[in-house]
Design an enzyme around this catalytic site. Structure first.
Site, PDB file in Angstrom:
ATOM      1  CB  CYS A 247      19.940 -24.585  13.429  1.00  0.00           C
ATOM      2  SG  CYS A 247      21.378 -23.734  14.006  1.00  0.00           S
TER       3      CYS A 247
ATOM      4  CB  THR B 207      -7.575 -33.261   2.585  1.00  0.00           C
ATOM      5  OG1 THR B 207      -6.191 -33.535   2.824  1.00  0.00           O
ATOM      6  CG2 THR B 207      -7.836 -31.770   2.684  1.00  0.00           C
TER       7      THR B 207
HETATM    8  C1  PLP Z   1      -1.958 -37.721   4.779  1.00  0.00           C
HETATM    9  C2  PLP Z   1      -2.841 -37.299   5.863  1.00  0.00           C
HETATM   10  C3  PLP Z   1      -3.998 -36.564   5.616  1.00  0.00           C
HETATM   11  C4  PLP Z   1      -4.381 -36.097   4.234  1.00  0.00           C
HETATM   12  O1  PLP Z   1      -4.794 -37.175   3.463  1.00  0.00           O
HETATM   13  P1  PLP Z   1      -5.012 -36.988   1.874  1.00  0.00           P
HETATM   14  O2  PLP Z   1      -5.667 -38.271   1.489  1.00  0.00           O
HETATM   15  O3  PLP Z   1      -3.640 -36.840   1.313  1.00  0.00           O
HETATM   16  O4  PLP Z   1      -5.878 -35.823   1.673  1.00  0.00           O
HETATM   17  C5  PLP Z   1      -4.804 -36.231   6.682  1.00  0.00           C
HETATM   18  N1  PLP Z   1      -4.493 -36.604   7.918  1.00  0.00           N
HETATM   19  C6  PLP Z   1      -3.385 -37.313   8.214  1.00  0.00           C
HETATM   20  C7  PLP Z   1      -3.103 -37.702   9.614  1.00  0.00           C
HETATM   21  C8  PLP Z   1      -2.519 -37.668   7.191  1.00  0.00           C
HETATM   22  O5  PLP Z   1      -1.423 -38.343   7.491  1.00  0.00           O
END
Ligand code: PLP
Length: 389
Positions: free
Chosen positions: A329, A75
């Protein structure tokens, strides 16, 4: 423990591999030094451990160690990449291209930039979840500064054609960012071969700890400029200040090292488990796979199911298996996921959907148990009620 549901939600997170945990433990206690302390052994040993993890990560993606910027996860890496480029390349343009099925950690920073005056193009996907390359090419302009397309989707596991996207962006001198949170350790990733400029990574989807990730930032051919989003002590070449979380970084490195070493054999095993699961589930009527049948992560199976109430299905599955189930649904107010909506099968949006994420610690016996329970649950729900969805 035996009564705990079988865990098949590995796209949400994974348990820490014990080999990873064992590597981390000394760095919580006796080796607790600050990696930035240059005057004593406590600092040196932490710095050496961080360096080793950085080397492992760089090798895993064919980058240089200085190109790895540690963050708190994918993130933060996505935020740093997208906002960092937007700010640094503002003079060149304010147009950014991304995709409807991206994680919220990409879409929301783009939304934020839109509110700041940037122009965001959100590309649709085909029925199989893949983007249309011709359509991508048409959206690219002289003022496009960034293309952000994920490597592997977190819901449907679909793998976007990074090689072709990278090539197109490089030719047009547009920065290419990819969110590889679901891909690292699971598919080969080579930032040179794929022409990737920025890549977001995280540890906890690949049997590493939560709260640690990284952003790969290309330093050469071309050198990518990035405006820091967190200022402080100037750590990570000024791009991300804050004392490095040594135990998590050590765990991240170890997790990726193991995943890369075992990738080929593990993918074959996961694919067999997934096929075994699908072979059994597909004996049900009105069940469909979401996303491209082949171009997807080995451990991913995402299905839609007609004639079943999503909430009731979720409730029925819970005691036996931990999966993510969306629904659907009209009889409940759970909205269908925006990723499935983007696939454009309007009829399927009324169906219940389930995401299976099979992982390292799942066994054949577990898959068979889950399949049996799933089939029984669906059959009893279908016979008990005439759900009209
Ligand atoms: C899990 C995920 C994130 C977020 O990652 P974190 O390390 O939990 O912040 C971002 N992009 C994708 C595609 C994810 O699967």
């Amino acid at each position: 423990m035996s009564s705990r549901p079988i865990y098949l939600d590995c796209h949400a997170t994974t348990p820490i591999d014990e080999r990873v945990l064992n590597a981390m433990i000394p760095y919580f206690t006796e080796k607790f030094g600050n990696a930035a302390s240059i005057s004593h052994i406590y600092g040196w040993e932490s710095e050496a451990a961080v360096k080793q993890a950085r080397d492992i990560l760089a090798t895993a993606i064919n980058a240089n160690p200085e190109e790895i910027v540690f963050t708190s996860g994918a993130t933060e890496a996505n935020n740093l990449a997208i906002k960092g480029v937007a700010e640094a390349y503002f003079a060149k343009g304010q147009h950014i291209v991304t995709v409807a099925t991206e994680h919220k950690a990409v879409l929301d920073p783009c939304e934020y930039l839109k509110s700041m005056g940037f122009e965001i193009t959100v590309l649709p996907v085909n029925h199989d979840g893949l983007i249309d390359l011709e359509q991508l090419e048409k959206t690219l302009r002289h003022d496009t500064i960034l293309v952000s397309v994920m490597a592997a989707n977190n819901e449907i596991g679909v793998l976007q054609p990074l090689d072709k996207i990278g090539k197109m962006c490089r030719q047009k001198e547009i920065i290419f960012h990819t969110d590889a949170a679901q891909a690292i350790g699971k598919i080969p990733l080579d930032v040179e071969a794929l022409n990737i400029d920025l890549m977001s990574l995280t540890a906890h989807k690949v049997y590493g700890p939560k709260g640690i990730g990284a952003l790969y930032v290309r330093r050469r051919n071309p050198r990518i400029k990035l405006a820091a989003q967190q200022h402080g002590g100037g750590h990570e070449r000024g791009m991300r200040s804050g004392t490095l979380y040594t135990p998590q970084i050590v765990g991240f490195g170890k997790a990726v090292e193991i995943a890369v070493a075992e990738q080929e054999t593990e993918n074959l095993r996961l694919q067999e488990l997934r096929e075994r699961l699908w072979k059994q589930l597909s004996t049900l009527e009105g069940i469909y796979i979401n996303g491209h049948p082949q171009k997807r992560l080995a451990g991913n199976l995402n299905i839609s199911l007609e004639g079943v109430d999503g909430a009731a299905l979720s409730l029925g599955l819970q005691p036996m298996v931990a999966v993510s189930s969306g629904s659907a649904c009209s009889s409940n107010n759970v909205a269908p996921s925006y990723v499935l909506t983007a696939l454009g099968h309007s009829e399927k949006l009324a169906y219940a959907s389930v995401r299976f994420g099979i992982g390292r610690f799942n066994t054949v016996e577990e898959i068979d148990k889950v399949a049996e329970h799933f089939i029984t649950t669906v059959k009893s729900l279908r016979s008990a009620s005439a759900v009209s969805c």
